[in-house]
Motif scaffolding. Structure first.
Motif, mmCIF file in Angstrom:
data_model
loop_
_atom_site.group_PDB
_atom_site.id
_atom_site.type_symbol
_atom_site.label_atom_id
_atom_site.label_comp_id
_atom_site.label_asym_id
_atom_site.label_seq_id
_atom_site.Cartn_x
_atom_site.Cartn_y
_atom_site.Cartn_z
ATOM 1 N N GLU A 195 -2.697 -37.524 37.945
ATOM 2 C CA GLU A 195 -1.511 -36.660 37.573
ATOM 3 C C GLU A 195 -0.650 -37.079 36.660
ATOM 4 O O GLU A 195 0.256 -38.061 37.308
ATOM 5 N N PRO A 196 -0.818 -37.229 35.445
ATOM 6 C CA PRO A 196 -0.071 -38.020 34.421
ATOM 7 C C PRO A 196 1.370 -37.655 34.691
ATOM 8 O O PRO A 196 2.153 -38.861 34.120
ATOM 9 N N SER A 197 2.176 -36.581 34.758
ATOM 10 C CA SER A 197 3.481 -36.410 34.892
ATOM 11 C C SER A 197 4.226 -37.166 36.006
ATOM 12 O O SER A 197 5.264 -37.746 35.844
ATOM 13 N N THR A 198 3.435 -37.658 37.058
ATOM 14 C CA THR A 198 3.863 -38.453 38.276
ATOM 15 C C THR A 198 3.581 -39.730 38.287
ATOM 16 O O THR A 198 3.868 -40.424 39.075
ATOM 17 N N GLY A 199 2.442 -40.123 37.601
ATOM 18 C CA GLY A 199 1.480 -41.437 37.728
ATOM 19 C C GLY A 199 0.916 -41.567 39.124
ATOM 20 O O GLY A 199 0.368 -42.510 39.379
ATOM 21 N N ARG A 200 0.590 -40.274 39.553
ATOM 22 C CA ARG A 200 -0.395 -40.380 40.914
ATOM 23 C C ARG A 200 -1.916 -40.324 40.521
ATOM 24 O O ARG A 200 -2.122 -39.536 39.628
ATOM 25 N N ILE A 201 -2.422 -41.084 41.401
ATOM 26 C CA ILE A 201 -3.905 -41.227 40.930
ATOM 27 C C ILE A 201 -4.554 -41.185 42.451
ATOM 28 O O ILE A 201 -4.133 -42.014 43.291
ATOM 29 N N VAL A 202 -5.503 -40.539 42.593
ATOM 30 C CA VAL A 202 -6.472 -40.276 43.866
ATOM 31 C C VAL A 202 -7.780 -41.161 43.545
ATOM 32 O O VAL A 202 -8.558 -40.817 42.882
ATOM 33 N N VAL A 203 -7.991 -41.919 44.288
ATOM 34 C CA VAL A 203 -9.095 -42.919 44.255
ATOM 35 C C VAL A 203 -9.920 -42.909 45.706
ATOM 36 O O VAL A 203 -9.361 -42.563 46.725
ATOM 37 N N VAL A 204 -11.195 -42.715 45.239
ATOM 38 C CA VAL A 204 -12.149 -42.937 46.681
ATOM 39 C C VAL A 204 -12.858 -44.155 46.443
ATOM 40 O O VAL A 204 -13.273 -44.753 45.138
ATOM 41 N N GLN A 205 -12.981 -45.133 47.814
ATOM 42 C CA GLN A 205 -13.422 -46.432 47.689
ATOM 43 C C GLN A 205 -14.629 -46.515 48.659
ATOM 44 O O GLN A 205 -14.354 -45.991 49.687
#
Length: 92
Positions: free
Chosen positions: A34-44
């Motif tokens: 989500e570029p506008s908020t800097g949020r990144i969802v990651v699966v590890q």
């Protein structure tokens, strides 16, 4: 196998660099940004809980990471005794 969902937050100006750095880590895959908020969802994915925690620590240590928190965790480590046939069934 341990699978965890991690929310990573970086300054919006760093989202492309952070996404590239996260995808370069072993067992880590970026699924949403989500570029506008800097949020990144990651699966590890990791073989053990210890490796999973170590990998989360590596994510937290990346340049510009303001937050990296595990929000979901599932593991498939069936104890050996669960795969064993009970003695009363083995005798039949």
């Amino acid at each position: 196998m341990n699978i965890s969902g991690i929310l990573v937050v970086v300054p919006p100006a760093r989202i492309e660099d952070a996404t590239r750095e996260l995808n370069a880590l072993p067992g880590v895959e970026v699924h949403h940004t989500e570029p506008s908020t800097g949020r990144i969802v990651v699966v590890q994915e990791a073989e053990t809980v210890e490796q999973e925690i170590a990998a989360l620590s590596r994510i937290k240590a990346l340049s510009g990471v303001m937050l990296a928190e595990m929000v979901y965790h599932v593991f498939d480590e069936t104890p050996p005794e669960w795969d064993a046939t009970p003695a009363e069934m083995a005798a039949s």
